[in-house]
Design a protein around this motif. Structure first.
Motif, PDB file in Angstrom:
ATOM      1  N   GLU A   5       0.854  -1.179   0.000  1.00 26.22           N
ATOM      2  CA  GLU A   5       0.000   0.000   0.000  1.00 26.22           C
ATOM      3  C   GLU A   5       0.894   1.235   0.000  1.00 26.22           C
ATOM      4  O   GLU A   5       1.924   1.276   0.670  1.00 26.22           O
ATOM      5  CB  GLU A   5      -0.885   0.006   1.245  1.00 26.22           C
ATOM      6  N   ILE A   6       0.536   2.256  -0.742  1.00 27.68           N
ATOM      7  CA  ILE A   6       1.293   3.512  -0.767  1.00 27.68           C
ATOM      8  C   ILE A   6       0.425   4.587  -0.120  1.00 27.68           C
ATOM      9  O   ILE A   6      -0.700   4.837  -0.570  1.00 27.68           O
ATOM     10  CB  ILE A   6       1.685   3.908  -2.199  1.00 27.68           C
ATOM     11  N   ALA A   7       0.925   5.204   0.940  1.00 27.50           N
ATOM     12  CA  ALA A   7       0.127   6.163   1.705  1.00 27.50           C
ATOM     13  C   ALA A   7       0.974   7.362   2.098  1.00 27.50           C
ATOM     14  O   ALA A   7       2.182   7.237   2.350  1.00 27.50           O
ATOM     15  CB  ALA A   7      -0.442   5.498   2.954  1.00 27.50           C
ATOM     16  N   SER A   8       0.347   8.520   2.173  1.00 26.83           N
ATOM     17  CA  SER A   8       1.042   9.738   2.599  1.00 26.83           C
ATOM     18  C   SER A   8       1.209   9.739   4.113  1.00 26.83           C
ATOM     19  O   SER A   8       0.549   8.980   4.830  1.00 26.83           O
ATOM     20  CB  SER A   8       0.249  10.972   2.171  1.00 26.83           C
ATOM     21  N   TYR A  97      10.058   3.591   4.544  1.00 23.54           N
ATOM     22  CA  TYR A  97      10.252   4.884   3.875  1.00 23.54           C
ATOM     23  C   TYR A  97      11.724   5.121   3.560  1.00 23.54           C
ATOM     24  O   TYR A  97      12.615   4.537   4.174  1.00 23.54           O
ATOM     25  CB  TYR A  97       9.699   6.036   4.718  1.00 23.54           C
ATOM     26  N   CYS A  98      11.957   5.981   2.574  1.00 24.34           N
ATOM     27  CA  CYS A  98      13.303   6.460   2.249  1.00 24.34           C
ATOM     28  C   CYS A  98      13.233   7.986   2.183  1.00 24.34           C
ATOM     29  O   CYS A  98      12.427   8.596   2.893  1.00 24.34           O
ATOM     30  CB  CYS A  98      13.823   5.837   0.954  1.00 24.34           C
ATOM     31  N   TRP A  99      14.052   8.618   1.375  1.00 21.49           N
ATOM     32  CA  TRP A  99      14.080  10.081   1.345  1.00 21.49           C
ATOM     33  C   TRP A  99      12.811  10.669   0.717  1.00 21.49           C
ATOM     34  O   TRP A  99      12.174  11.543   1.290  1.00 21.49           O
ATOM     35  CB  TRP A  99      15.321  10.558   0.593  1.00 21.49           C
ATOM     36  N   ARG A 100      12.436  10.161  -0.464  1.00 19.92           N
ATOM     37  CA  ARG A 100      11.257  10.708  -1.148  1.00 19.92           C
ATOM     38  C   ARG A 100      10.225   9.651  -1.501  1.00 19.92           C
ATOM     39  O   ARG A 100       9.317   9.905  -2.283  1.00 19.92           O
ATOM     40  CB  ARG A 100      11.685  11.440  -2.426  1.00 19.92           C
ATOM     41  N   GLY A 101      10.355   8.456  -0.951  1.00 20.34           N
ATOM     42  CA  GLY A 101       9.392   7.402  -1.264  1.00 20.34           C
ATOM     43  C   GLY A 101       9.589   6.815  -2.639  1.00 20.34           C
ATOM     44  O   GLY A 101       8.628   6.396  -3.294  1.00 20.34           O
ATOM     45  N   GLY A 102      10.852   6.741  -3.084  1.00 20.60           N
ATOM     46  CA  GLY A 102      11.138   6.278  -4.433  1.00 20.60           C
ATOM     47  C   GLY A 102      11.710   4.884  -4.489  1.00 20.60           C
ATOM     48  O   GLY A 102      11.174   3.937  -3.893  1.00 20.60           O
ATOM     49  N   ASN A 103      12.855   4.756  -5.187  1.00 15.86           N
ATOM     50  CA  ASN A 103      13.409   3.439  -5.479  1.00 15.86           C
ATOM     51  C   ASN A 103      13.848   2.662  -4.243  1.00 15.86           C
ATOM     52  O   ASN A 103      13.656   1.443  -4.171  1.00 15.86           O
ATOM     53  CB  ASN A 103      14.590   3.574  -6.444  1.00 15.86           C
ATOM     54  N   LYS A 127      10.880  13.122   3.445  1.00  6.34           N
ATOM     55  CA  LYS A 127      10.630  14.516   3.073  1.00  6.34           C
ATOM     56  C   LYS A 127       9.213  14.935   3.450  1.00  6.34           C
ATOM     57  O   LYS A 127       8.999  16.041   3.957  1.00  6.34           O
ATOM     58  CB  LYS A 127      10.866  14.698   1.572  1.00  6.34           C
ATOM     59  N   SER A 128       8.238  14.048   3.236  1.00  8.53           N
ATOM     60  CA  SER A 128       6.857  14.381   3.586  1.00  8.53           C
ATOM     61  C   SER A 128       6.678  14.447   5.098  1.00  8.53           C
ATOM     62  O   SER A 128       5.916  15.279   5.610  1.00  8.53           O
ATOM     63  CB  SER A 128       5.888  13.362   2.979  1.00  8.53           C
ATOM     64  N   TYR A 129       7.373  13.563   5.826  1.00  3.66           N
ATOM     65  CA  TYR A 129       7.336  13.626   7.289  1.00  3.66           C
ATOM     66  C   TYR A 129       7.900  14.951   7.772  1.00  3.66           C
ATOM     67  O   TYR A 129       7.319  15.621   8.638  1.00  3.66           O
ATOM     68  CB  TYR A 129       8.131  12.460   7.890  1.00  3.66           C
ATOM     69  N   ARG A 130       9.032  15.346   7.198  1.00  2.00           N
ATOM     70  CA  ARG A 130       9.678  16.594   7.616  1.00  2.00           C
ATOM     71  C   ARG A 130       8.784  17.803   7.335  1.00  2.00           C
ATOM     72  O   ARG A 130       8.693  18.732   8.140  1.00  2.00           O
ATOM     73  CB  ARG A 130      11.016  16.727   6.883  1.00  2.00           C
TER      74      ARG A 130
END
Length: 352
Positions: A5-8, A97-103, A127-130
């Motif tokens: 699942e992908i969530a903000s 999570y990683c830095w931007r939710g990417g690879n 990044k979104s957490y920050r």
């Protein structure tokens, strides 16, 4: 539901407690600077590997970099599964999570989901957490029912906050979170200060869990605690809040400071090096006089002079200038420095 699942972060904020693990797959140095509270670090690329792949992107091409990166990521994920996840049951639910939710997070999330775990990948990553922390602190701070504990240096403000927390009160202990006692001599020799981002994350973690109908106790800090800046929204809200004026006799203050700064008592040379920071305020002759007291083991005399000639005048100037409710503060006498004495004072405050 299809996994991963992908969530903000906004979507998962209310259900962070539901996750059995929060996994930060960034490099160790990224994790050390700051991370979501409670996260563990399972890097899919370590610091050297990340530099290697990034350099290949720039100096060779993306395709070659991705091949090398994929091999390293696959090896690291396999190692994490073997070392950390093999004993997890089918219902084990991680947030990744990683830095931007990417690879990087996508690779880990994909493999764990293929195994069968209900994985959630954080869209936007750290990044979104920050961004959420930066946006939410100014919103939370004015809603808090602050009670500011004021008092001259050595009056036991930090010990009172710790005692209040032990008794179940809501406390924001900025000095504890900053690993610093908040003065020119306040550096803790055995504990480095966290990064600015980690400091703000720790503040957010405390305040995001606060019951807005109940008081939050905080000490009357300045804008900086050591090398760290208290967020402006926190400072502004504190300085407009009701105050408690904690008072203690000079003799007891000296005794308390001798306990709290025992590392200086044991190492006068270290104290003397720190005293050089005060030369611009008090001149070389006065600092040399204080150094001699330290070297001769006359610590009570030195502490008394530092309070009278440096700390107390600086405190009074700062309080008069910054804490507008101080003239209406409730005066509380702290009669001793024993744990029992602080428990009595804390219970008195909580009863009211």
């Amino acid at each position: 539901m299809k996994y991963p699942e992908i969530a903000s972060f906004t979507d998962v904020l209310s259900r962070l407690a539901e996750f059995d693990a929060i996994i930060d797959v960034r490099s160790p140095s990224e994790f050390a600077e700051d991370h979501i509270p409670g996260a563990i670090n399972c890097p899919v690329l370590d610091d050297q590997q990340r530099i290697l792949v990034g350099t290949m992107y720039k100096q060779v091409n993306a395709f070659e970099a991705k091949k090398v990166g994929a091999a390293l990521v696959a090896k690291n994920i396999a190692l994490h599964i073997e070392q950390h996840f093999l004993d997890k049951p089918r219902e084990w639910k991680p947030l990744i999570y990683c830095w931007r939710g990417g690879n990087r997070s996508g690779s880990m999330a994909h493999i764990l989901a293929k195994i069968g775990w209900p994985v959630v990948q954080l869209d936007g990553g750290y990044k979104s957490y920050r961004q959420h922390v930066n946006a939410s602190l100014p919103e939370i701070a004015p809603k808090i029912r602050w009670q500011v504990v004021c008092g001259t240096t050595g009056s036991g403000k930090s010990r009172l906050l710790q005692t209040l927390a032990q008794l179940g009160a809501q406390v924001l202990d900025l000095e504890q979170l900053a690993a610093h006692r908040g003065s020119v001599l306040g550096h803790l020799p055995s504990q480095p200060q966290p990064s600015q981002k980690m400091f703000e994350s720790s503040i957010w973690e405390v305040l995001s869990k606060a019951d807005l109908t109940q008081t939050v106790y905080v000490e009357s800090e300045s804008k900086k605690v050591g090398n760290l800046r208290v967020p402006e929204s926190i400072i502004d809200s504190m300085r407009a809040a009701p105050c408690i004026d904690l008072e203690m006799s000079l003799e007891l203050r000296v005794a308390l400071l001798m306990e709290d700064y025992a590392h200086f008592v044991r190492s006068p040379d270290h104290l003397n090096r720190q005293l050089d920071c005060l030369v611009s305020l008090h001149g070389k002759d006065k600092i040399q006089e204080w150094k001699q007291l330290a070297s001769q083991g006359q610590m009570p005399d030195l502490v008394t002079q530092l309070l009278a000639q440096h700390y107390d005048p600086a405190y009074l100037r700062s309080i008069d200038k910054n804490f507008t409710q101080m003239p209406h503060a409730r005066k509380v006498i702290q009669p001793g420095i024993s744990p029992e004495s602080f428990i009595s004072t804390a219970k008195l405050l909580l009863a009211d």
